[in-house]
Write an enzyme that holds these catalytic residues in place. Sequence first.
Site, short mmCIF file in Angstrom:
data_model
loop_
_atom_site.label_atom_id
_atom_site.label_comp_id
_atom_site.label_asym_id
_atom_site.label_seq_id
_atom_site.Cartn_x
_atom_site.Cartn_y
_atom_site.Cartn_z
N SER A 75 -12.09 -15.89 -11.92
CA SER A 75 -11.02 -15.47 -11.00
C SER A 75 -10.96 -13.99 -10.70
CB SER A 75 -9.67 -15.93 -11.56
OG SER A 75 -9.41 -15.22 -12.75
N TYR A 139 -14.91 -15.12 -4.39
CA TYR A 139 -13.89 -15.83 -5.18
C TYR A 139 -13.02 -16.70 -4.27
CZ TYR A 139 -9.42 -16.63 -7.44
OH TYR A 139 -8.27 -17.22 -7.89
N LEU A 186 -2.29 -5.39 -11.95
CA LEU A 186 -1.38 -4.24 -11.90
C LEU A 186 -0.36 -4.22 -13.04
CD1 LEU A 186 -0.39 -1.71 -10.42
CD2 LEU A 186 1.08 -3.20 -9.04
N SER A 202 -3.46 4.30 -11.89
CA SER A 202 -4.05 4.69 -10.61
C SER A 202 -3.47 3.80 -9.52
CB SER A 202 -5.57 4.48 -10.64
OG SER A 202 -6.15 5.33 -11.59
N1 UFG Z 1 -3.50 -1.98 -8.13
C1 UFG Z 1 -3.39 -0.62 -8.28
N2 UFG Z 1 -3.82 -0.08 -9.46
C2 UFG Z 1 -4.35 -0.82 -10.46
C3 UFG Z 1 -4.45 -2.24 -10.29
C4 UFG Z 1 -4.01 -2.78 -9.10
O1 UFG Z 1 -2.95 0.10 -7.41
O2 UFG Z 1 -4.75 -0.25 -11.48
C5 UFG Z 1 -3.00 -2.58 -6.88
C6 UFG Z 1 -4.05 -3.39 -6.14
O3 UFG Z 1 -4.85 -2.56 -5.34
C7 UFG Z 1 -3.17 -4.36 -5.37
C8 UFG Z 1 -1.96 -4.58 -6.29
O4 UFG Z 1 -1.98 -3.49 -7.19
O5 UFG Z 1 -2.73 -3.76 -4.19
C9 UFG Z 1 -2.04 -5.88 -7.06
O6 UFG Z 1 -3.31 -5.95 -7.67
P1 UFG Z 1 -3.70 -7.08 -8.73
O7 UFG Z 1 -5.13 -6.81 -9.13
O8 UFG Z 1 -2.68 -7.14 -9.80
O9 UFG Z 1 -3.57 -8.42 -7.89
P2 UFG Z 1 -4.29 -8.83 -6.53
O10 UFG Z 1 -3.21 -8.82 -5.49
O11 UFG Z 1 -5.50 -8.06 -6.22
O12 UFG Z 1 -4.86 -10.26 -6.92
C10 UFG Z 1 -4.10 -11.40 -6.99
C11 UFG Z 1 -4.76 -12.36 -7.97
C12 UFG Z 1 -6.11 -12.77 -7.46
C13 UFG Z 1 -5.97 -13.32 -6.08
C14 UFG Z 1 -5.29 -12.30 -5.19
C15 UFG Z 1 -5.09 -12.80 -3.81
O13 UFG Z 1 -4.87 -11.75 -9.22
O14 UFG Z 1 -6.66 -13.75 -8.31
O15 UFG Z 1 -4.03 -11.96 -5.74
O16 UFG Z 1 -4.39 -13.97 -3.90
F1 UFG Z 1 -7.18 -13.59 -5.57
#
Ligand code: UFG
Length: 317
Positions: A75, A139, A186, A202
């Site tokens: 994932s 994915y 996040l 970050s």
């Molecule tokens: N982010 C940061 N800093 C960090 C980590 C994340 O700014 O250190 C930001 C990301 O860029 C994003 C937001 O925080 O804008 C959320 O990021 P996550 O990685 O927590 O979650 P995502 O939205 O990328 O991913 C989630 C699920 C995935 C799924 C995706 C789309 O974890 O499995 O939503 O549905 F694919």
Amino acid sequence: MSRKYLVTGGAGYVGSVVAQHLIEAGHEVTVLDNLSTGFREGVPAGAKFIEGDIRDAAKWLDSSYDAVLHFAAFSQVGESVVKPEKYWDNNVGGTMALLAAMREADVRKLVFSSTAATYGEPVSSPITETDPTAPTSPYGASKLAVDHMITGEAAAHGLGAVSLRYFNVAGAYGEQGERHDPESHLIPLVLQVAQGKREAISIFGDDYPTPDGTCVRDYIHVADLAQAHLLAVDAATPGEHLICNLGNGNGFSVREVIETVRQVTGHPIPEVTAPRRGGDPAILVASAATARERLGWNPTRADLAGIVADAWAFAQR
Ligand code: UFG
């Protein structure tokens, strides 16, 4: 009435919380997990555990099972861009074998863990299930391929299936919470700052077309998500593939999440602005109207501070 369920990926974050809810509702649960990303201690007490691969599901599946809840998958969006073959092989190939085993054993109900990543960059907000699906990562593409496979299986062979498209799952339930190695999500990362395990968080891009320039996401409590699975397994109807988004319909920016962690933990949480992360849509917010109408789903833990507080309690264990 007590039923017997196979939960693939039941040693992972969402699978273990759903398995726990099924047990608490009085059902018999077998967890099938190869522990490639799950944790043995994630399997809830009271579940039978099989350490094995979904490709070999035919070894264990028989007609005594009422349904399969299928979570086992890779994932990580970023990893899938670098190693797409890994995602096609496990997520698609593995599910093909699982569907064949279900057909063979005459197990005709399935709940599948799909994702908002099947939509890609949204054309409108909030996202509904009839919106176009144009995933921006292997994915998301692998999960969409499985959704298509399930649609065909329902039409041709009478499977009753529900795909649940999760938005941003967070929080913890009982012994189970979110942990990935390495961590990329996040909320757990911001909590690591509060714990002194990292210096700062970050922010991946602050020039998005959103109110404060940072990405907006729809955070949903893992226990609310689990409830939807219990409703979905009851709603699965032979010959039908129902697809439901799961989210709260409220968007929170990265900065709002960090501010909420400050309030919950009392830690100042230093932040630094970093470049955008590849493949991040600016805004991902769900319309969960279908889940409310068709499943009777009614999330009760939509408050972001509550979600973060539960994740914080888990992180401190
Ligand atoms: N982010 C940061 N800093 C960090 C980590 C994340 O700014 O250190 C930001 C990301 O860029 C994003 C937001 O925080 O804008 C959320 O990021 P996550 O990685 O927590 O979650 P995502 O939205 O990328 O991913 C989630 C699920 C995935 C799924 C995706 C789309 O974890 O499995 O939503 O549905 F694919």
